[in-house]
Design an enzyme around this catalytic site. Sequence first.
Site, mmCIF file in Angstrom:
data_model
loop_
_atom_site.group_PDB
_atom_site.id
_atom_site.type_symbol
_atom_site.label_atom_id
_atom_site.label_comp_id
_atom_site.label_asym_id
_atom_site.label_seq_id
_atom_site.Cartn_x
_atom_site.Cartn_y
_atom_site.Cartn_z
ATOM 1 N N ASN A 274 0.851 -1.184 0.000
ATOM 2 C CA ASN A 274 0.000 0.000 0.000
ATOM 3 C C ASN A 274 0.888 1.235 0.000
ATOM 4 O O ASN A 274 1.907 1.281 0.681
ATOM 5 C CB ASN A 274 -0.914 0.034 1.224
ATOM 6 C CG ASN A 274 -1.685 1.355 1.338
ATOM 7 O OD1 ASN A 274 -1.390 2.202 2.164
ATOM 8 N ND2 ASN A 274 -2.656 1.545 0.463
ATOM 9 N N TYR B 285 -0.120 9.944 4.468
ATOM 10 C CA TYR B 285 -0.466 10.155 5.863
ATOM 11 C C TYR B 285 0.557 11.120 6.460
ATOM 12 O O TYR B 285 1.756 10.858 6.414
ATOM 13 C CB TYR B 285 -0.434 8.831 6.637
ATOM 14 C CG TYR B 285 -1.071 7.676 5.894
ATOM 15 C CD1 TYR B 285 -2.439 7.651 5.648
ATOM 16 C CD2 TYR B 285 -0.301 6.610 5.424
ATOM 17 C CE1 TYR B 285 -3.026 6.605 4.958
ATOM 18 C CE2 TYR B 285 -0.878 5.554 4.732
ATOM 19 C CZ TYR B 285 -2.230 5.557 4.497
ATOM 20 O OH TYR B 285 -2.815 4.510 3.810
ATOM 21 N N ARG B 286 0.089 12.195 7.033
ATOM 22 C CA ARG B 286 1.006 13.226 7.507
ATOM 23 C C ARG B 286 1.900 12.685 8.627
ATOM 24 O O ARG B 286 1.525 11.769 9.373
ATOM 25 C CB ARG B 286 0.224 14.445 7.975
ATOM 26 C CG ARG B 286 -0.533 14.217 9.282
ATOM 27 C CD ARG B 286 -1.316 15.456 9.679
ATOM 28 N NE ARG B 286 -1.877 15.334 11.001
ATOM 29 C CZ ARG B 286 -3.170 15.477 11.269
ATOM 30 N NH1 ARG B 286 -4.037 15.733 10.301
ATOM 31 N NH2 ARG B 286 -3.609 15.376 12.518
ATOM 32 N N TRP C 29 -2.412 7.574 10.879
ATOM 33 C CA TRP C 29 -3.261 6.599 10.202
ATOM 34 C C TRP C 29 -4.682 6.710 10.731
ATOM 35 O O TRP C 29 -4.958 6.327 11.867
ATOM 36 C CB TRP C 29 -2.742 5.181 10.456
ATOM 37 C CG TRP C 29 -1.626 4.758 9.572
ATOM 38 C CD1 TRP C 29 -1.461 5.061 8.258
ATOM 39 C CD2 TRP C 29 -0.506 3.927 9.931
ATOM 40 N NE1 TRP C 29 -0.308 4.482 7.764
ATOM 41 C CE2 TRP C 29 0.288 3.777 8.761
ATOM 42 C CE3 TRP C 29 -0.106 3.305 11.109
ATOM 43 C CZ2 TRP C 29 1.463 3.018 8.755
ATOM 44 C CZ3 TRP C 29 1.057 2.555 11.101
ATOM 45 C CH2 TRP C 29 1.832 2.413 9.937
ATOM 46 N N GLU D 176 -0.960 1.013 -5.469
ATOM 47 C CA GLU D 176 -1.038 2.370 -6.028
ATOM 48 C C GLU D 176 0.013 2.613 -7.090
ATOM 49 O O GLU D 176 -0.171 3.477 -7.963
ATOM 50 C CB GLU D 176 -0.900 3.395 -4.901
ATOM 51 C CG GLU D 176 -2.126 3.563 -4.023
ATOM 52 C CD GLU D 176 -2.332 2.441 -3.023
ATOM 53 O OE1 GLU D 176 -3.407 2.384 -2.406
ATOM 54 O OE2 GLU D 176 -1.402 1.613 -2.862
ATOM 55 N N ASP E 226 -6.002 21.420 9.174
ATOM 56 C CA ASP E 226 -6.297 20.390 8.183
ATOM 57 C C ASP E 226 -7.053 20.937 6.969
ATOM 58 O O ASP E 226 -7.418 22.115 6.913
ATOM 59 C CB ASP E 226 -7.102 19.258 8.830
ATOM 60 C CG ASP E 226 -6.593 17.887 8.423
ATOM 61 O OD1 ASP E 226 -6.392 17.672 7.215
ATOM 62 O OD2 ASP E 226 -6.390 17.039 9.313
#
Length: 611
Positions: free
Chosen positions: A173, A177-178, A191, A237, A286
């Site tokens: 995967n 994700y920051r 996550w 991906e 965000d």
Amino acid sequence: MKTAYNHLRDFVQTLEQAGELLRINAPVSADLEITQITDLASKSPGGGKALLFENVEGSDFPVLTNAFGSERRICMSLGVHDLDALALRLRRFIELDPPRSPLDLLRLAPLGLDLFRFLPRRTKNAPCQDVVYMGDRVDLCRLPVLKCWPQDGGPFVTLPVVITRSLRTGRRNAGMYRLQVYDRCTTGMHWHIHKDGSHYYQEYRKAGKRMPVAVAIGTDPAATYAATAPLPRGIDEMILAGFIRRKPVLMAKCLTVDLEVPAESDFVLEGYVEPGELRVEGPFGDHTGYYSLVGDYPVFHVTALTHRRNPIYPATVVGRPPMEDCYLAKATERIFLPLLNAVLPEVKDYWLPWEGVFHNIAVISIEKEYPGHARRIMSAIWGQGQMSFCKGVVLVDPGVDLHRPMTVIKTILDEVDLDTDLYITEGVLDVLDHSAPDPLFGGKLGIDATHRMPDERDRPQPRLRPAPPPRQSVERALESASHHLCGFFDPGIDARNRPLLLHLEKDGSITGAQIAPRLFTQADLQAYSVFVLYDAQIDLRDASLILWKIFNNVDPKRDIIRSEGRVVIDATKKGPEDGHHRPWPDDIVMDPAVVERVKRRASELGVEEYV
């Protein structure tokens, strides 16, 4: 137009040749200043330009922002003139008929070659490992990681391609994700519970095993986009990136963990996550335009930091839309339409308004075939992957032009009967939703704005409503209803359900639910069917702002009050008096001193057109 870029610098050079890049040579700080400059560019007409900050204080590396932040640049990044072109290519594979003859097989040969090009390939040539720091030499402070907003918990890596592998299936995967940088060798790993990376982490946690993780920063644009895409679990991906590029992504083996990363990455972080180890992460400004709340998240321990020679550090800044991530989301909207069609062929098109921050509202045009079809599509959407987190679903007929927002809004206000066409239910919500009384679960709203079919129950005849009253009459009616109603704006939408926007001064003693009955009984307000309540400081004439507040601040089950074909929608900030006991996050606002400093330095920075 180039269909594939070998690496990030290749993309930057192409942007510059196309006049889409602004180099900023003056010294800038990664602490808030780059964010303010980027935000100004992002919100300028057309999304401004990509920005390359070549002199970042305290760092040897330039910073790239806003690279995807316009319609032209997102198309350039994916190698197409139009985002729908990628959807058409994908549709060819989805709707592929099996060959019925040798001639058919020959006809499909080019598609087979295309499929072969999608698959990532391993290489021993790894520019991402030109420079290597391992063990005690790892120092994340070498990177110009941005602190984006004043209340952020620290600096965050915002454009990472985080690579993990399932312990159970071995499938890869790549997600985005920051990473909050805690110190020289550890970061947070943000996550969300519904993300594939989190799912794989749970596999390792249950097995009590350390989880290997690699993070690529500065991949080619197709690989960066692919990490944001909502692919089904188990689909690599890097295959999607290869499909977009028409060329395989070259992968190189990491030095300290058993994973592979895009070989042409500018930076790579290698390391691990210990099962069960959590640390406080956040807050963070965000993409919702609000600060996401502090929470406990896994910790990423970095065992190696590698990079290519003369790398570029890419970052994105998120906040109140429009910003760069809006264009990444637009790409997903267009590219994934064929996949949605494969499951729901009656869906003809859809639109995710920017103000809905991707997971709060979807407007979907459908071809109705039978009574109750619209209600079925609502339920189906709430069961489809990441669309299950969508708070509002609006269904319209295929003839409605989804590219014209005011046409969509007027269609909805003209078509719906507020008693029978609003379907309020409950379900799972995105972790970033702050309006529901409980985290991750709350009210959902379905709106059926499609025409009735012959076998469907007719909508009630619309009530005859008087013409809008004079301003003085509205003011008297509002004062009669409550002295907390301190302003209003009639947007002038001549529709079956005419809206009126209201300011509500909240002091802890009044709620929208208490105000609603008083509005319904005011004789001078009979011209209006839809009342929307906003906090007193909101500019009611700013269309984007008022939509953003509706989509983000409303829990449909609590905040929509109906009575005899009329409705009050409470889009104000909620507190204990409203039955809301969760923290309510602040709007993201830049430090005024930073705003003023950038304004003062605009000529030196070369950003006068954005100030």
